[in-house]
Scaffold this motif. Structure first.
Motif, PDB file in Angstrom:
ATOM      1  N   GLN A 151       0.725  -1.008   0.169  1.00 26.81           N
ATOM      2  CA  GLN A 151       0.019  -0.281  -0.024  1.00 26.81           C
ATOM      3  C   GLN A 151       0.845   1.303   0.030  1.00 26.81           C
ATOM      4  OE1 GLN A 151      -3.115  -0.367  -0.345  1.00 26.81           O
ATOM      5  NE2 GLN A 151      -3.109  -2.495  -0.141  1.00 26.81           N
ATOM      6  N   ALA A 152       2.149   1.022   0.012  1.00 27.07           N
ATOM      7  CA  ALA A 152       2.959   2.146  -0.015  1.00 27.07           C
ATOM      8  C   ALA A 152       3.124   2.912  -1.301  1.00 27.07           C
ATOM      9  CB  ALA A 152       4.467   1.888   0.460  1.00 27.07           C
ATOM     10  N   PRO A 153       3.513   4.440  -1.119  1.00 25.75           N
ATOM     11  CA  PRO A 153       3.513   5.113  -2.679  1.00 25.75           C
ATOM     12  C   PRO A 153       4.368   4.536  -3.376  1.00 25.75           C
ATOM     13  CG  PRO A 153       3.395   6.615  -0.834  1.00 25.75           C
ATOM     14  CD  PRO A 153       3.497   5.182  -0.144  1.00 25.75           C
ATOM     15  N   LEU A 154       4.438   4.454  -4.643  1.00 28.93           N
ATOM     16  CA  LEU A 154       5.213   3.759  -5.627  1.00 28.93           C
ATOM     17  C   LEU A 154       6.296   4.805  -5.699  1.00 28.93           C
ATOM     18  CD1 LEU A 154       5.682   1.306  -7.385  1.00 28.93           C
ATOM     19  CD2 LEU A 154       4.765   2.320  -9.169  1.00 28.93           C
ATOM     20  N   GLY A 155       6.360   5.911  -5.692  1.00 29.33           N
ATOM     21  CA  GLY A 155       7.384   6.971  -5.619  1.00 29.33           C
ATOM     22  C   GLY A 155       8.559   6.742  -4.481  1.00 29.33           C
ATOM     23  N   ASP A 156       8.340   5.920  -3.556  1.00 27.69           N
ATOM     24  CA  ASP A 156       9.177   5.600  -2.402  1.00 27.69           C
ATOM     25  C   ASP A 156      10.086   4.364  -3.186  1.00 27.69           C
ATOM     26  OD1 ASP A 156       8.192   7.518  -0.985  1.00 27.69           O
ATOM     27  OD2 ASP A 156       7.288   6.336   0.220  1.00 27.69           O
ATOM     28  N   PHE A 157       9.890   3.817  -4.250  1.00 33.32           N
ATOM     29  CA  PHE A 157      10.616   2.774  -4.886  1.00 33.32           C
ATOM     30  C   PHE A 157      12.221   2.965  -4.689  1.00 33.32           C
ATOM     31  CE2 PHE A 157      12.374   0.266  -8.373  1.00 33.32           C
ATOM     32  CZ  PHE A 157      11.993  -0.917  -8.058  1.00 33.32           C
ATOM     33  N   LEU A 158      12.623   2.009  -3.896  1.00 34.07           N
ATOM     34  CA  LEU A 158      14.193   1.867  -3.807  1.00 34.07           C
ATOM     35  C   LEU A 158      14.646   3.219  -3.022  1.00 34.07           C
ATOM     36  CD1 LEU A 158      15.663   0.240  -6.952  1.00 34.07           C
ATOM     37  CD2 LEU A 158      15.282  -0.704  -4.833  1.00 34.07           C
ATOM     38  N   SER A 159      13.858   3.928  -2.039  1.00 36.42           N
ATOM     39  CA  SER A 159      14.329   5.028  -1.685  1.00 36.42           C
ATOM     40  C   SER A 159      14.085   4.846   0.050  1.00 36.42           C
ATOM     41  CB  SER A 159      13.508   6.189  -1.792  1.00 36.42           C
ATOM     42  OG  SER A 159      13.679   7.232  -0.738  1.00 36.42           O
ATOM     43  N   PHE A 160      15.045   5.201   0.716  1.00 44.28           N
ATOM     44  CA  PHE A 160      15.024   5.200   2.243  1.00 44.28           C
ATOM     45  C   PHE A 160      13.599   5.720   2.876  1.00 44.28           C
ATOM     46  CE2 PHE A 160      19.472   4.526   1.808  1.00 44.28           C
ATOM     47  CZ  PHE A 160      19.685   3.246   2.482  1.00 44.28           C
ATOM     48  N   ARG A 161      13.185   6.647   2.325  1.00 40.97           N
ATOM     49  CA  ARG A 161      11.569   7.213   2.232  1.00 40.97           C
ATOM     50  C   ARG A 161      10.701   6.149   2.431  1.00 40.97           C
ATOM     51  NH1 ARG A 161      12.633  10.399  -2.123  1.00 40.97           N
ATOM     52  NH2 ARG A 161      10.834   9.536  -3.032  1.00 40.97           N
ATOM     53  N   LEU A 162      10.742   5.084   1.873  1.00 39.34           N
ATOM     54  CA  LEU A 162       9.904   4.052   2.087  1.00 39.34           C
ATOM     55  C   LEU A 162       9.604   3.650   3.398  1.00 39.34           C
ATOM     56  CD1 LEU A 162       8.096   1.871   0.822  1.00 39.34           C
ATOM     57  CD2 LEU A 162      10.108   0.563   0.097  1.00 39.34           C
ATOM     58  N   LEU A 163      10.960   3.267   3.807  1.00 45.25           N
ATOM     59  CA  LEU A 163      11.091   2.801   5.283  1.00 45.25           C
ATOM     60  C   LEU A 163      10.404   3.854   6.368  1.00 45.25           C
ATOM     61  CD1 LEU A 163      14.632   1.498   5.679  1.00 45.25           C
ATOM     62  CD2 LEU A 163      12.449   0.231   4.935  1.00 45.25           C
ATOM     63  N   LEU A 164      10.603   5.146   6.234  1.00 48.78           N
ATOM     64  CA  LEU A 164      10.035   6.257   6.881  1.00 48.78           C
ATOM     65  C   LEU A 164       8.338   6.247   6.778  1.00 48.78           C
ATOM     66  CD1 LEU A 164      12.441   9.220   6.250  1.00 48.78           C
ATOM     67  CD2 LEU A 164      12.328   7.754   8.296  1.00 48.78           C
ATOM     68  N   ASP A 165       7.746   6.112   5.529  1.00 46.97           N
ATOM     69  CA  ASP A 165       6.528   5.863   5.502  1.00 46.97           C
ATOM     70  C   ASP A 165       5.810   4.642   6.178  1.00 46.97           C
ATOM     71  OD1 ASP A 165       6.054   8.268   3.921  1.00 46.97           O
ATOM     72  OD2 ASP A 165       6.542   7.375   2.127  1.00 46.97           O
ATOM     73  N   LEU A 166       6.615   3.306   6.186  1.00 46.83           N
ATOM     74  CA  LEU A 166       6.155   2.281   6.674  1.00 46.83           C
ATOM     75  C   LEU A 166       6.240   2.289   7.989  1.00 46.83           C
ATOM     76  CD1 LEU A 166       7.538  -0.284   4.063  1.00 46.83           C
ATOM     77  CD2 LEU A 166       5.259   0.283   4.148  1.00 46.83           C
ATOM     78  N   MET A 167       7.086   3.053   8.498  1.00 45.66           N
ATOM     79  CA  MET A 167       6.869   3.048  10.207  1.00 45.66           C
ATOM     80  C   MET A 167       5.688   3.510  10.740  1.00 45.66           C
ATOM     81  SD  MET A 167      10.978   4.649  10.877  1.00 45.66           S
ATOM     82  CE  MET A 167      12.361   3.558  10.422  1.00 45.66           C
ATOM     83  N   ARG A 168       4.973   4.032   9.768  1.00 49.36           N
ATOM     84  CA  ARG A 168       3.587   4.483  10.408  1.00 49.36           C
ATOM     85  C   ARG A 168       2.521   3.555  10.447  1.00 49.36           C
ATOM     86  NH1 ARG A 168       3.859   9.815   6.454  1.00 49.36           N
ATOM     87  NH2 ARG A 168       5.746  10.826   7.399  1.00 49.36           N
ATOM     88  N   VAL A 169       2.902   2.380   9.837  1.00 45.02           N
ATOM     89  CA  VAL A 169       1.706   1.425   9.784  1.00 45.02           C
ATOM     90  C   VAL A 169       2.093   0.296  10.613  1.00 45.02           C
ATOM     91  CG1 VAL A 169       1.092  -0.274   8.094  1.00 45.02           C
ATOM     92  CG2 VAL A 169       1.706   1.831   7.254  1.00 45.02           C
ATOM     93  N   PRO A 170       1.276   0.182  11.742  1.00 46.79           N
ATOM     94  CA  PRO A 170       1.418  -0.973  12.818  1.00 46.79           C
ATOM     95  C   PRO A 170       1.784  -2.224  12.405  1.00 46.79           C
ATOM     96  CG  PRO A 170      -0.239   0.513  13.208  1.00 46.79           C
ATOM     97  CD  PRO A 170      -0.202   0.730  11.925  1.00 46.79           C
ATOM     98  N   ARG A 171       0.997  -2.665  11.384  1.00 49.39           N
ATOM     99  CA  ARG A 171       1.168  -4.180  10.767  1.00 49.39           C
ATOM    100  C   ARG A 171       2.720  -4.423  10.141  1.00 49.39           C
ATOM    101  NH1 ARG A 171      -2.031  -8.382   8.597  1.00 49.39           N
ATOM    102  NH2 ARG A 171      -3.809  -7.294   9.137  1.00 49.39           N
ATOM    103  N   TRP A 172       3.292  -3.214   9.518  1.00 49.27           N
ATOM    104  CA  TRP A 172       4.607  -3.593   9.371  1.00 49.27           C
ATOM    105  C   TRP A 172       5.575  -3.336  10.427  1.00 49.27           C
ATOM    106  CZ3 TRP A 172       9.172  -0.192   9.256  1.00 49.27           C
ATOM    107  CH2 TRP A 172      10.169  -0.737   8.481  1.00 49.27           C
TER     108      TRP A 172
END
Length: 302
Positions: A35-56
């Motif tokens: 469900q993460a934004p595709l713009g975060d592909f291969l970016s450390f921003r992806l980890l920052l976005d996913l840190m807000r998701v309890p399941r992750w």
């Protein structure tokens, strides 16, 4: 003999426990990452976005627990013994996915399970992995590590060009190679700690290499989970990690395997069965397909 056997049983329990944590964690991570934004592909921003998701975060907690158990197993046993056992994480991932999808194992699932379990057993019984003196030649160390890292870089480069076709498979394979090297460096770090304590550990480069490989591998894995169903990425990840780890173990950590013709044939057959079982289980209908995000469909349409 009794002491050696008890150590082997302890390593078995630790490695399988680690595999269960990692397998469950991967399923939870993929559920969130898709469900993460595709713009975060291969970016450390992806980890920052996913840190807000309890399941992750729950999936990461399980993976960290698995890594800790795996590190303890690597400290007590040879990497050539532990790595095939860690590959059983796919069984636990499939178990959780089956619970979510209510899909029966069927012929494909049971065949994959038999191949994976039989391959692990054949490799361990034929090779009888045992410890030895680590290779002192630094050139050999860096040649093997460099080959693994170089292959991971090439795979990642090609993955950027085909992110929605073969990209996830290439990224997962690259991450598996990095995790295999990470396991080898974890083993070295544990040896340094046991010999010289924290001072010896933190004045060597290996623990920092473990951290760097872990974070980089995490970005690759989450990018693969983000852009494709689990069945596309997890088999490649699960197959590449033990192969890279065993290569490092035999190549420079001093692990020894039986090398007579019969043993080599069974070891090769065991590794082939492990890979075949991983592919069959990874492609099983019980593995979540995920939902195709709107941004993915838009990108494919272009």
């Amino acid at each position: 003999m009794i002491e050696v056997r008890s150590v082997s049983v302890l390593v078995l329990l630790l490695a399988v426990s680690a595999a269960s944590c990692v397998g469950f964690g991967f399923v939870l991570q993929q559920n969130a990452a898709q469900q993460a934004p595709l713009g975060d592909f291969l970016s450390f921003r992806l980890l920052l976005d996913l840190m807000r998701v309890p399941r992750w975060l729950g999936g990461i907690a399980l993976m960290v627990a698995g890594m800790v158990l795996g590190a303890v197993a690597l400290g007590k046993g040879e990497i050539s013994l532990v790595e095939p056992l860690l590959a059983t994480n796919l069984l636990f991932a499939l178990a959780l996915s089956r619970h979510q999808t209510r899909q029966s194992l069927g012929r494909q699932g049971w065949t994959g399970l038999a191949l994976l379990a039989g391959g692990v057993t054949a490799f361990i019984l034929a090779g009888e992995p045992r410890g030895g003196s680590a290779v002192a030649d630094p050139v050999r160390h860096w040649l093997i590590i460099g080959a693994m890292l170089g292959a991971a870089m090439v795979l990642t480069t090609y993955a950027k060009r085909s992110r929605l076709s073969w990209g996830p498979v290439l990224l997962a394979t690259a991450a598996g190679l990095l995790y295999g090297v990470q396991d080898a460096l974890t083993r070295v770090s544990g040896t340094r700690f046991s010999e010289g304590g924290l001072a010896e550990l933190f004045t060597s480069w290996q623990p920092y290499g473990v951290l760097a490989l872990g974070v980089t591998g995490l970005v690759l894995v989450q990018s693969a989970f983000e852009t494709a169903p689990l069945r596309m990425s997890l088999p490649a990840l699960t197959a590449a990690q033990p192969l890279a780890g065993i290569l490092c173990g035999v190549g420079f950590l001093g692990d020894r395997l039986h090398t007579d013709t019969g043993a080599l044939a069974w070891e090769a057959a065991g590794l082939a069965a492990i890979v075949a079982g991983i592919v069959l289980l990874g492609l099983h209908p019980a593995m979540p397909c995920g939902t195709e995000p709107e941004h993915t469909r838009d990108l494919q349409a272009r």
